[in-house]
Structures are given as C-alpha cells and as structure tokens.
Design an enzyme around this catalytic site. Structure first.
Site, PDB file in Angstrom:
ATOM      1  N   VAL A 206      -3.904  -5.699  10.065  1.00  0.00           N
ATOM      2  CA  VAL A 206      -3.057  -4.784   9.296  1.00  0.00           C
ATOM      3  C   VAL A 206      -3.968  -4.251   8.198  1.00  0.00           C
ATOM      4  O   VAL A 206      -4.249  -4.932   7.217  1.00  0.00           O
ATOM      5  CB  VAL A 206      -1.823  -5.478   8.715  1.00  0.00           C
ATOM      6  CG1 VAL A 206      -0.965  -4.467   7.959  1.00  0.00           C
ATOM      7  CG2 VAL A 206      -1.005  -6.148   9.818  1.00  0.00           C
TER       8      VAL A 206
ATOM      9  N   THR B 270       0.831  -1.201   0.000  1.00  0.00           N
ATOM     10  CA  THR B 270       0.000   0.000   0.000  1.00  0.00           C
ATOM     11  C   THR B 270       0.869   1.255   0.000  1.00  0.00           C
ATOM     12  O   THR B 270       0.452   2.306  -0.489  1.00  0.00           O
ATOM     13  CB  THR B 270      -0.941  -0.007   1.213  1.00  0.00           C
ATOM     14  OG1 THR B 270      -1.695  -1.217   1.193  1.00  0.00           O
ATOM     15  CG2 THR B 270      -1.892   1.171   1.192  1.00  0.00           C
TER      16      THR B 270
ATOM     17  N   LYS C 130       0.974 -12.040   8.571  1.00  0.00           N
ATOM     18  CA  LYS C 130      -0.099 -11.217   8.028  1.00  0.00           C
ATOM     19  C   LYS C 130      -0.744 -12.036   6.920  1.00  0.00           C
ATOM     20  O   LYS C 130      -0.108 -12.340   5.908  1.00  0.00           O
ATOM     21  CB  LYS C 130       0.445  -9.898   7.478  1.00  0.00           C
ATOM     22  CG  LYS C 130      -0.620  -9.045   6.794  1.00  0.00           C
ATOM     23  CD  LYS C 130      -0.017  -7.831   6.095  1.00  0.00           C
ATOM     24  CE  LYS C 130      -1.080  -7.072   5.309  1.00  0.00           C
ATOM     25  NZ  LYS C 130      -0.513  -5.962   4.506  1.00  0.00           N
TER      26      LYS C 130
ATOM     27  N   TYR D 236       4.408 -12.174   5.403  1.00  0.00           N
ATOM     28  CA  TYR D 236       3.241 -11.683   4.663  1.00  0.00           C
ATOM     29  C   TYR D 236       2.882 -12.713   3.606  1.00  0.00           C
ATOM     30  O   TYR D 236       3.584 -12.876   2.608  1.00  0.00           O
ATOM     31  CB  TYR D 236       3.572 -10.329   4.040  1.00  0.00           C
ATOM     32  CG  TYR D 236       2.409  -9.610   3.383  1.00  0.00           C
ATOM     33  CD1 TYR D 236       1.094 -10.043   3.527  1.00  0.00           C
ATOM     34  CD2 TYR D 236       2.640  -8.477   2.623  1.00  0.00           C
ATOM     35  CE1 TYR D 236       0.040  -9.369   2.929  1.00  0.00           C
ATOM     36  CE2 TYR D 236       1.593  -7.783   2.027  1.00  0.00           C
ATOM     37  CZ  TYR D 236       0.301  -8.233   2.175  1.00  0.00           C
ATOM     38  OH  TYR D 236      -0.731  -7.559   1.582  1.00  0.00           O
TER      39      TYR D 236
END
Length: 305
Positions: A213, A57, A173, A145
């Site tokens: 998150v 992001t 995550k 992740y």
C-alpha cells in the site's frame, strides 16, 4: 473446491499493488472529484489494482463524512470495474467507525481499511473489540492498519491472533516495521500482510507480504507492479534493481512529517494529473522549491515528472 488461501483471498479482496491515494482539492479547498477520477484512472492504467481512498494520505482527518462518501462513489465510478476500491473508515470512536464502514459499503467500496484508534490509546482487549465491532457492521473484507507511530498503540501479536479468527478480517497493512514479528503473524495466524512503508516494500515482499500500500506509487505505479511480479516469479535481481533505482523518489516523497501526503499531491499536480496542489490545514501546500526537489528525485529514479 478447496478453500482459498489467505493470500488468495487478500489478492481478490484488496489487490496487490495499492496506492494510498491523495484527495485532490481545488485551490479554494473544495473536494475536486474530477481530479480524483483522473488520478484513479491514471494509476490503474499504470498497473495499480487497488486504491485506498480516505486514508491518512487522503487527508481523512479533515474531510467530512459526506465528502468521504462522495469520494468513494466517484472513484468506484471511474475504476471500480478494474481495481479494488478500499475505503479508509477507521477513527478513534467505535460507533463513528461503524457508521463510516456502513456508508462506505453503501457507496460501493469493495473493502475497508481500519486504522488503530488514535489518541485515546485503548488497551488491547478494547482494541480487539473495536475491530470486531467494525468488521461485524458490513459484509466487506477488512484490512487492519497497524501504525503505532501515528496512533501510539501497536496491535500486539495476541490481538492479531484473536482478530484473525473473524471471517472478514483478512489482512494487515504494516507500518510498524518489525519484519520478524510480521513473519510470525503471517505464519501463525494466516493474516495476509501488505507493506505500509515504501522504504520497506522490497523487504516485506521478500518476507511473504502479498503486496504494498504505497504512497510512492503515485509516481512509480508501474515500477512497483513490476517489483511485485518479479518477487512472485522468483526474480530477486530485478526486484532489487527496481528498489535501488527508486531510492531517490522514496527519499523525496517520504521525507516530510506528512508521510507523503504533501509531496505526493505536489508530484501528481506537477505531472498535470490533478488541478491543484492545495492541502487542507493543518497541512500546507508544497513550496516551489520543494516541487523542484521532487522533480529532480523523479528524474534520478528514471521517472517522468
């Protein structure tokens, strides 16, 4: 003293309500550190206790290593005494990942987020070695992740079980969305889980995730902080009401293939928090029409635009 549980260690290492923070740029495409500090302060003031900088992001594919370092330093300077600053340091080159990890540690990051290597699709034993080598490079706690929709490679159960034996690999995550498999990982490996998909935040929390998150936390930080707190005190009714109220905002911010980078940037710019809604190519700026849709969704969710 008894050893801390995996969840307690994760909370201390990463926080519970994390924002996957956008990286602000000026209208001519330069890194805007003043806006980054304002945004970080705004989010922490509203209940965020962790910030992921230079994640997807945050447009990590198009920021230089020097810019990533400067961004970590700026955010640590702004809020590092009040929130955990988690540096996105993953890449599809193990040696480059190690360099990014070491640079983030020197810049003051409190923890690391390491995405699965993308495009080159390493087999599972190579994936384990990649993460272990990165975790060995610093003294910082690591959140893996797992997002096969972007990387084309899931982190399979056996790999997660092996990685859980590393002292500094603490959490995952998850953007894979397999709640049952995630429950198995939490139960059998002790790894702490964080929701990496705003549409599933409530679901992950009810399955035992430590926190979230979130991209939508750019505009709903206080609401997600309350959702996490509600689940912790066993108040599912309040958590469900928040989840349902935020549906328009989640749909609007996560509707694009950018997974929220474009829309979240537009939202915080429209709120006057950052100076520009500029993106770096290949991403493009939100249009005025798209900003209007975002504003309407925030109003529908009871959020100030």
């Amino acid at each position: 003293m008894p050893a801390a549980s995996a969840d307690e260690l994760a909370r201390a290492s990463f926080g519970r309500v994390l924002t996957a923070m956008v990286t602000p740029f000026t209208s001519d495409g330069e890194l805007d550190l003043a806006s980054a500090q304002r945004l970080a302060t705004h989010l922490v003031d509203r209940g965020v206790d962790g910030l992921v900088v230079s994640g997807t992001t945050g447009e990590s594919p198009t920021t230089s290593d020097s810019e990533k370092e400067r961004l970590v330093r700026a955010v640590v300077e702004a809020v590092g005494d009040r929130a955990r600053v988690v540096a996105g340091a993953g890449s599809n080159d193990t040696h480059h990942t190690i360099e990014l990890c070491r640079t983030a540690e020197k810049a003051g990051a409190h923890a690391l987020l390491l995405v699965t290597p993308y495009y080159n699709k390493p087999p599972q034993p190579a994936l384990v070695r990649h993460f272990q080598m990165a975790a060995d490079a610093t003294e910082l706690p690591v959140m893996l992740y797992d997002i096969p929709g972007r990387t084309a490679t899931p982190i399979e159960f056996e790999s997660l079980a092996a990685l859980a034996r590393h002292d500094r690999i603490v959490a995952v995550k998850d953007a894979k969305g397999d709640l049952f498999e995630g429950s198995r990982v939490m139960t059998e490996t002790g790894l702490a889980y964080y929701s990496g998909d705003d549409a599933l935040n409530l679901a992950w929390l009810t399955h035992g995730a430590v926190g979230v998150v979130s991209v939508v936390a750019h505009v709903a930080a206080a609401e997600y902080a309350e959702m996490v707190a509600a689940i912790e005190r066993g108040d599912l009714k309040t958590a469900l009401a928040l989840h349902r109220r935020l549906l328009p905002a989640v749909r609007a911010l996560m509707a694009r293939s950018s997974q929220g980078a474009i829309t979240a940037t537009a939202a915080v710019h429209a709120a006057g928090i950052i100076g520009s809604r500029a993106m770096r190519p290949p991403l493009i700026d939100a249009t005025d029409e798209e900003v209007a849709v975002i504003r309407q969704a925030l109003v529908a969710s009871g959020l100030n635009s």
